[in-house]
Write an enzyme that holds these catalytic residues in place. Structure first.
Site, mmCIF file in Angstrom:
data_model
loop_
_atom_site.group_PDB
_atom_site.id
_atom_site.type_symbol
_atom_site.label_atom_id
_atom_site.label_comp_id
_atom_site.label_asym_id
_atom_site.label_seq_id
_atom_site.Cartn_x
_atom_site.Cartn_y
_atom_site.Cartn_z
ATOM 1 C CG ASP A 32 -1.621 1.202 1.528
ATOM 2 O OD1 ASP A 32 -2.327 1.652 0.615
ATOM 3 O OD2 ASP A 32 -1.510 1.756 2.649
ATOM 4 C CG ASP A 34 -2.323 7.373 0.545
ATOM 5 O OD1 ASP A 34 -1.439 8.225 0.362
ATOM 6 O OD2 ASP A 34 -3.300 7.214 -0.220
HETATM 7 P P1 TMP Z 1 -5.068 3.181 0.826
HETATM 8 O O1 TMP Z 1 -4.014 3.730 1.718
HETATM 9 O O2 TMP Z 1 -5.655 1.903 1.350
HETATM 10 O O3 TMP Z 1 -4.631 3.051 -0.590
HETATM 11 O O4 TMP Z 1 -6.302 4.177 0.866
HETATM 12 C C1 TMP Z 1 -6.260 5.494 0.527
HETATM 13 C C2 TMP Z 1 -6.566 6.398 1.674
HETATM 14 O O5 TMP Z 1 -6.937 7.685 1.121
HETATM 15 C C3 TMP Z 1 -7.735 5.991 2.560
HETATM 16 O O6 TMP Z 1 -7.317 5.908 3.910
HETATM 17 C C4 TMP Z 1 -8.735 7.119 2.441
HETATM 18 C C5 TMP Z 1 -7.910 8.282 1.949
HETATM 19 N N1 TMP Z 1 -8.661 9.302 1.182
HETATM 20 C C6 TMP Z 1 -8.434 10.640 1.485
HETATM 21 O O7 TMP Z 1 -7.656 10.948 2.413
HETATM 22 N N2 TMP Z 1 -9.120 11.607 0.794
HETATM 23 C C7 TMP Z 1 -10.011 11.299 -0.224
HETATM 24 O O8 TMP Z 1 -10.586 12.190 -0.860
HETATM 25 C C8 TMP Z 1 -10.217 9.896 -0.531
HETATM 26 C C9 TMP Z 1 -11.174 9.517 -1.627
HETATM 27 C C10 TMP Z 1 -9.503 8.954 0.179
HETATM 28 MG MG MG Z 2 -3.050 3.016 3.473
#
Ligand code: TMP
Ligand code: MG
Length: 351
Positions: free
Chosen positions: A94, A96
């Site tokens: 991942d 973020d």
């Molecule tokens: P991930 O880390 O699992 O790939 O998920 C992406 C993260 O992005 C999730 O925790 C939600 C966040 N997010 C935002 O901070 N702002 C947004 O506008 C959106 C759609 C997601």
């Molecule tokens: Mg994440």
């Protein structure tokens, strides 16, 4: 697998490979299998001599911020991975709050890839910026709410991603503006992330960044931090599509949100897929419950070692317990990639 060594071992035997009795006894495929088995046996012998896995296990179990609920299983997975070596390994991570840091030294939350818009748009167009922030304040608690099931969360996630992507496309942000946003963003690499990505590249271990964030933003971030995107690094993510004037005009399909990071969104025709074919051992790095199935699209029979970064509250014992159940190794509030790096170093150390 060190095939050169195994051929040596075979040709060292009294009967040469092309002598008639040997050729009559074995087919080519059997010789290849025998060579692989010998190489594996040699590797296991070498592994026994080095104590690499027990040393790593001792180190892991000695750290207060590392929880390993089932050390026997973790050690068994590590042994298989070390025997397989770099050539059998793929890292699926991942982005973020996994490759990037969750909080700075003062405990302030850092940015996700989508968060790049919250920060920068607020400065330039406060009304639009506030819309991004309101979305995050509304939906982030739902994403991590322990009382809701994944099925109950999914419609909310679709709404969050859908609304956020519409705001980006309707504003027609240019590629150049977004690159500037990334430069000024509060996305910060975990300590050691640059070295980790580059050491994977140096050992030809593919890194698949599987992100429900925005893939272009990860690309720009890597380009800015590393100078270029390493050859071994591939993306499964939401991509902003640009028109001929390089203005955002749509997002790639299918939409990837936190809870559909699995085979349903993996496009197997992606050019990098041939590169991970045969990579039977997976190191999976994630920070959310939605990350634990990121390996499902990779067909194979080897182990997946799941390393989970827990960014939540220590008082939330139920959430922490859940992480301990689904991740092999849980790292509590870890701002570094030290553990992942040590695992890869041990895999690389034997061959
Ligand atoms: P991930 O880390 O699992 O790939 O998920 C992406 C993260 O992005 C999730 O925790 C939600 C966040 N997010 C935002 O901070 N702002 C947004 O506008 C959106 C759609 C997601
Ligand atoms: Mg994440």
């Amino acid at each position: 697998m060190n095939t050169a060594k195994s051929t040596e071992t075979l040709t060292d035997t009294p009967t040469s490979l092309d002598s008639p009795p040997f050729a009559a006894m074995f087919k080519a495929s059997e010789i290849v299998n025998a060579a692989a088995a010998i190489a594996e046996a040699e590797c296991i012998e070498q592994l026994k001599k080095t104590d690499a896995v027990p040393l790593l296990m001792n180190w892991l179990l000695g750290q207060e911020s590392i929880v390993c609920s089932d050390p026997t299983t973790v050690a068994a997975k590590l042994r298989k991975m070390v025997v397989g070596g770099a050539g059998k390994t793929v890292v699926i991570s991942d982005f973020d709050y996994t490759l990037s840091r969750f909080a700075n030294g003062s405990g302030e939350r850092l940015s996700t890839t989508h968060g790049v818009f919250d920060d920068n748009v607020m400065r330039l167009k406060p009304e639009l910026g506030q819309k991004f922030v309101d979305l995050k304040n509304k939906y982030y608690p739902i994403e991590f709410c322990p009382k809701l099931t994944m099925e109950e969360k999914i419609p909310h996630m679709e709404k969050w991603w859908g609304t956020s992507h519409s705001l980006i496309v309707n504003e027609k942000f240019s590629k150049h503006t977004i690159q500037d946003f990334v430069r000024q963003s509060r996305i910060v690499f975990k300590d050691g992330a640059e070295d980790f990505i580059q050491s994977l590249d140096a050992h030809n271990i593919p890194l698949v960044i599987f992100s429900a964030g925005i893939g272009n933003i990860i690309e720009y971030f890597l380009e800015q931090k590393l100078g270029a995107i390493p050859r071994n690094t591939h993306f499964i993510s939401n991509m902003i599509l640009f028109d001929e004037d390089e203005k955002a005009c749509a997002f790639s399909e299918p939409l990837i949100h936190t809870f559909c990071k699995n085979s349903s969104v993996i496009q197997k025709e992606a050019p990098f897929f041939h590169e991970i074919n045969g990579r039977v051992n997976v190191i999976l790095l994630g920070d959310s419950m939605g990350d634990i199935h990121m390996d499902v699209g990779v067909e194979r029979d080897g182990p997946t070692l799941k390393v989970g970064y827990y960014n939540g509250s220590l008082d939330d014992t139920a959430a922490l317990q859940h992480y301990k159940e689904v991740y092999d190794i849980v790292l509590i509030h870890d701002p570094t990639l030290n553990v992942a790096q040590k695992i890869v170093d041990v895999i690389n150390s034997i061959h």
